[in-house]
Design a protein around this motif. Structure first.
Motif, mmCIF file in Angstrom:
data_model
loop_
_atom_site.group_PDB
_atom_site.id
_atom_site.type_symbol
_atom_site.label_atom_id
_atom_site.label_comp_id
_atom_site.label_asym_id
_atom_site.label_seq_id
_atom_site.Cartn_x
_atom_site.Cartn_y
_atom_site.Cartn_z
ATOM 1 N N PHE A 64 0.831 -1.207 0.000
ATOM 2 C CA PHE A 64 0.000 0.000 0.000
ATOM 3 C C PHE A 64 0.865 1.256 0.000
ATOM 4 O O PHE A 64 0.599 2.209 -0.746
ATOM 5 N N ARG A 65 1.887 1.272 0.843
ATOM 6 C CA ARG A 65 2.770 2.443 0.886
ATOM 7 C C ARG A 65 3.449 2.656 -0.464
ATOM 8 O O ARG A 65 3.530 3.788 -0.962
ATOM 9 N N THR A 66 3.912 1.572 -1.059
ATOM 10 C CA THR A 66 4.564 1.678 -2.372
ATOM 11 C C THR A 66 3.594 2.203 -3.419
ATOM 12 O O THR A 66 3.943 3.096 -4.217
ATOM 13 N N SER A 67 2.368 1.662 -3.451
ATOM 14 C CA SER A 67 1.382 2.083 -4.444
ATOM 15 C C SER A 67 0.986 3.544 -4.264
ATOM 16 O O SER A 67 0.832 4.287 -5.245
ATOM 17 N N ILE A 68 0.832 3.978 -3.019
ATOM 18 C CA ILE A 68 0.437 5.363 -2.769
ATOM 19 C C ILE A 68 1.557 6.321 -3.154
ATOM 20 O O ILE A 68 1.321 7.340 -3.821
ATOM 21 N N ILE A 69 2.796 6.001 -2.764
ATOM 22 C CA ILE A 69 3.930 6.866 -3.140
ATOM 23 C C ILE A 69 4.090 6.898 -4.651
ATOM 24 O O ILE A 69 4.267 7.969 -5.252
#
Length: 263
Positions: A64-69
């Motif tokens: 999720f963090r990777t996708s949002i960034i």
């Protein structure tokens, strides 16, 4: 009478098509609240258990963090470049503007898997290895045409004499852009940014080719989980994805209408 029957048949066919398209989505959402460990009907109870376990899964949280960034960076870069490209093509005489416009729009005309393989082979020939920068570059290439098309459509409808009036009163080109043109383009800029973020967040085809080892986005994480087994957490993750990818465009459309109305 024949016309009324035809309309009813067309309406019934349309309803069947929508049911066929959205029924699987509804099933995923329902099963994400199933208390049972086995995702099947009939449901044994209503529970948020799988969402709690989802929030405690480190691999999914990292994805999720990777996708949002990745989505935010893609939206920022694509929107900036898209606004500049639209301004150049609409407001200025660019040599070969038709060819430039076609070149910029080309990525959405080419199948994404072909684009992904071509970019990967081209960068491998240059000796550039897979990295987060390559992944971001690929997403920008794929989302940029959508931003350009949306902003261009809005910019064409903005009267040139409004900007000329501001410049005749002493405002320079930069001040005119930030105080006149950009506020008038705001709904399209916002819509383009949301398009870029949503497309980047949902993308899996290009991401599978461009991502480096050890880096997972939400779609690739779902794909990896499905290869092992169908866990109820996948249904919960799918529900979260549906809420994000449907809710963001709806929110963007509401904000765009608000900005247009106030403008």
């Amino acid at each position: 009478m024949g016309g009324g029957l035809g309309r009813r048949l067309v309406s019934a066919w349309a309803v069947l098509v929508y049911v066929f398209m959205f029924l699987p989505v509804a099933v995923v959402v329902l099963l994400s609240f199933n208390a049972s460990q086995f995702g099947s009907f009939p449901m044994t109870g209503f529970s948020f258990r799988w969402f709690v376990e989802l929030a405690q899964n480190d691999a999914i949280l990292r994805a999720f963090r990777t996708s949002i960034i990745l989505g935010l960076l893609t939206a920022l870069i694509s929107t900036t470049l898209g606004v500049l490209a639209a301004l150049a093509l609409v407001r200025h005489r660019v040599p070969g503007s038709n060819a430039v416009s076609t070149l910029l729009i080309a990525p959405i005309l080419v199948p994404e898997v072909v684009l992904a393989v071509a970019l990967l082979l081209f960068l491998n020939a240059l000796g550039i290895r897979k990295s987060f920068a390559l992944l971001l570059f690929g997403h920008v290439i794929f989302t940029l045409p959508f931003v350009i098309l949306v902003v261009q459509a809005r910019l064409v409808s903005i009267r040139r004499d409004v900007e000329e009036a501001a410049m005749s009163l002493g405002a320079g080109p930069i001040r005119t852009f930030f105080e006149i043109t950009l506020p008038l383009m705001a709904p399209a800029v916002l819509a383009g940014a949301l398009f870029a973020f949503t497309i980047s967040f949902d993308d899996i085809t290009g991401t599978l080719f461009w991502k480096p080892g050890g880096v997972e986005t939400v779609p690739t994480q779902i794909f990896a989980m499905l290869r092992n087994s169908i866990s109820p957490e996948i249904n919960a993750l799918g529900t979260v994805m549906i809420v994000l990818t449907v809710g963001l465009p709806l929110l963007g459309a509401a904000l765009a209408r608000y900005l247009s109305r106030n403008g």
